[in-house]
Design a protein around this motif. Structure first.
Motif, short mmCIF file in Angstrom:
data_model
loop_
_atom_site.label_atom_id
_atom_site.label_comp_id
_atom_site.label_asym_id
_atom_site.label_seq_id
_atom_site.Cartn_x
_atom_site.Cartn_y
_atom_site.Cartn_z
N THR A 100 0.85 -1.19 0.00
CA THR A 100 0.00 0.00 0.00
C THR A 100 0.89 1.24 0.00
O THR A 100 2.07 1.18 0.36
CB THR A 100 -0.93 0.04 1.23
OG1 THR A 100 -0.13 -0.02 2.42
CG2 THR A 100 -1.90 -1.14 1.22
N LYS A 101 0.32 2.33 -0.39
CA LYS A 101 1.01 3.62 -0.37
C LYS A 101 0.15 4.63 0.38
O LYS A 101 -1.08 4.62 0.28
CB LYS A 101 1.27 4.13 -1.80
CG LYS A 101 2.28 3.31 -2.59
CD LYS A 101 2.54 3.92 -3.95
CE LYS A 101 3.58 3.13 -4.73
NZ LYS A 101 3.86 3.75 -6.05
N ARG A 102 0.82 5.47 1.12
CA ARG A 102 0.11 6.51 1.87
C ARG A 102 0.82 7.83 1.69
O ARG A 102 1.96 8.00 2.13
CB ARG A 102 0.04 6.14 3.36
CG ARG A 102 -0.76 7.13 4.19
CD ARG A 102 -0.97 6.62 5.59
NE ARG A 102 -1.71 7.57 6.41
CZ ARG A 102 -2.05 7.35 7.67
NH1 ARG A 102 -1.69 6.21 8.25
NH2 ARG A 102 -2.73 8.27 8.34
N ASP A 103 0.17 8.74 0.99
CA ASP A 103 0.73 10.08 0.75
C ASP A 103 0.23 11.01 1.83
O ASP A 103 -1.00 11.17 2.04
CB ASP A 103 0.31 10.60 -0.63
CG ASP A 103 0.88 9.73 -1.76
OD1 ASP A 103 1.95 9.14 -1.55
OD2 ASP A 103 0.23 9.63 -2.82
N VAL A 104 1.15 11.64 2.53
CA VAL A 104 0.81 12.54 3.62
C VAL A 104 1.18 13.96 3.22
O VAL A 104 2.35 14.26 2.98
CB VAL A 104 1.55 12.13 4.92
CG1 VAL A 104 1.15 13.06 6.06
CG2 VAL A 104 1.26 10.68 5.27
N VAL A 119 -1.17 24.80 -1.07
CA VAL A 119 0.13 25.01 -1.70
C VAL A 119 0.58 23.71 -2.36
O VAL A 119 0.38 22.61 -1.83
CB VAL A 119 1.17 25.45 -0.66
CG1 VAL A 119 2.54 25.65 -1.31
CG2 VAL A 119 0.72 26.73 0.03
N ALA A 120 1.15 23.83 -3.59
CA ALA A 120 1.67 22.66 -4.30
C ALA A 120 2.83 22.06 -3.49
O ALA A 120 3.71 22.78 -3.03
CB ALA A 120 2.14 23.04 -5.69
N GLN A 121 2.82 20.74 -3.34
CA GLN A 121 3.82 20.07 -2.52
C GLN A 121 4.46 18.93 -3.30
O GLN A 121 3.85 18.35 -4.19
CB GLN A 121 3.19 19.52 -1.23
CG GLN A 121 2.52 20.58 -0.36
CD GLN A 121 1.95 20.00 0.92
OE1 GLN A 121 2.42 18.97 1.41
NE2 GLN A 121 0.92 20.67 1.46
N ALA A 126 10.74 9.73 1.72
CA ALA A 126 9.95 8.50 1.51
C ALA A 126 10.63 7.36 2.25
O ALA A 126 11.85 7.21 2.19
CB ALA A 126 9.82 8.19 0.02
N TYR A 127 9.87 6.58 2.95
CA TYR A 127 10.40 5.43 3.68
C TYR A 127 9.33 4.35 3.75
O TYR A 127 8.13 4.62 3.54
CB TYR A 127 10.88 5.83 5.08
CG TYR A 127 9.83 6.54 5.91
CD1 TYR A 127 8.94 5.83 6.72
CD2 TYR A 127 9.73 7.93 5.89
CE1 TYR A 127 7.98 6.48 7.47
CE2 TYR A 127 8.78 8.58 6.64
CZ TYR A 127 7.91 7.86 7.45
OH TYR A 127 6.96 8.51 8.18
N ASP A 128 9.76 3.14 4.05
CA ASP A 128 8.85 2.00 4.15
C ASP A 128 8.68 1.60 5.61
O ASP A 128 9.62 1.68 6.40
CB ASP A 128 9.37 0.79 3.37
CG ASP A 128 9.30 1.01 1.86
OD1 ASP A 128 8.58 1.93 1.43
OD2 ASP A 128 9.97 0.25 1.13
#
Length: 250
Positions: A100-104, A119-121, A126-128
């Motif tokens: 799974t991926k989780r974008d914060v 605001v554009a981010q 990135a880590y697992d």
């Protein structure tokens, strides 16, 4: 050769005493020189011995009769080492196909607290996070429906689906896992029962484990016979003298 002069008795006694003292001094010097010559000979032999040992490895407990204490490394300096140049540490490599991926996204500025939701981010880090899922028995309740035939008035019942026939409640994957833990890892039955309960939440008796192992005997015998036939059909067979305990026999 001239004859010695005729000296008075007193002078002769003094001369004899002087000569005797001189003789004793010379004898002492000869003794000292002999001792020095012996020491020089000993040192020369020692030098030759040390030169012969220059090409030999040092004696350690591993290559000589030196005690193990001689092989210990000397204590290092108690002074702190100078700080080395900092470098990037080792990191767990990112998995190529994460489950799974989780974008914060950031909601507020960490410096002034301004709302930055609009605001554009971009990705800054990135880590697992690796975790094993909760393991619990997958129980399938099979209900075979039936009734009374309107034509012949006899009772009928649905046919069990393939792989879910009545009999032992334990499926092939569970059976294979039990056989692996018991036969390959050598886990005793009592401990194997605890493993199944603690890891999978499955309460299974030692008798059920014995039945699973006993039921696997026939398929394994067929596989062993096929392997033996293939070995005997070959032109060469490699043998190993290492023993193996099977049942109560070696």
């Amino acid at each position: 050769m001239t004859s010695p002069p005729d000296l008075p008795t007193a002078d002769k006694d003094a001369l004899i005493a002087a000569l005797m003292a001189r003789n004793e001094a010379l004898m002492a010097e000869v003794t000292r020189l002999s001792a020095l010559a012996a020491e020089v000979t000993r040192l020369a032999a020692r030098v030759a011995e040390l030169e012969a040992k220059l090409g030999l490895p040092p004696k350690t407990p591993g290559n000589s009769s030196a005690p193990p204490s001689k092989g210990q490394k000397p204590s290092g300096s108690s002074k702190p080492k100078a700080k080395s140049k900092p470098h990037d540490g080792a990191h767990w490599p990112l998995h190529p196909n994460p489950t799974t991926k989780r974008d914060v996204l950031a909601t507020a500025c960490s410096c002034c607290g301004t709302d930055v939701c609009g605001v554009a981010q971009v990705v800054c880090e990135a880590y697992d996070r690796v975790e094993i899922p909760k393991v619990e028995p997958d129980v399938t309740r099979v209900s075979l429906f039936g009734g009374v035939c309107p034509c012949c008035a006899k009772r009928f019942k649905a046919t069990p689906p393939a792989g879910l026939e009545p009999g032992s409640p334990f499926g092939p994957n569970l059976r294979a896992f039990v056989i692996y833990l018991r036969s390959v890892q050598g886990i005793p039955l009592a401990r194997l029962r605890d493993v199944m309960r603690d890891l999978f939440g499955l309460d299974i008796s030692e008798g059920a484990l014995v039945n699973i192992l006993a039921a696997s005997a026939t398929p394994f015998k067929s596989a062993v016979a096929a392997i033996k036939a293939r070995l005997l059909a070959g032109t060469t067979i490699a043998s190993d003298e290492t023993g193996l305990r099977v049942g109560k026999a070696n």
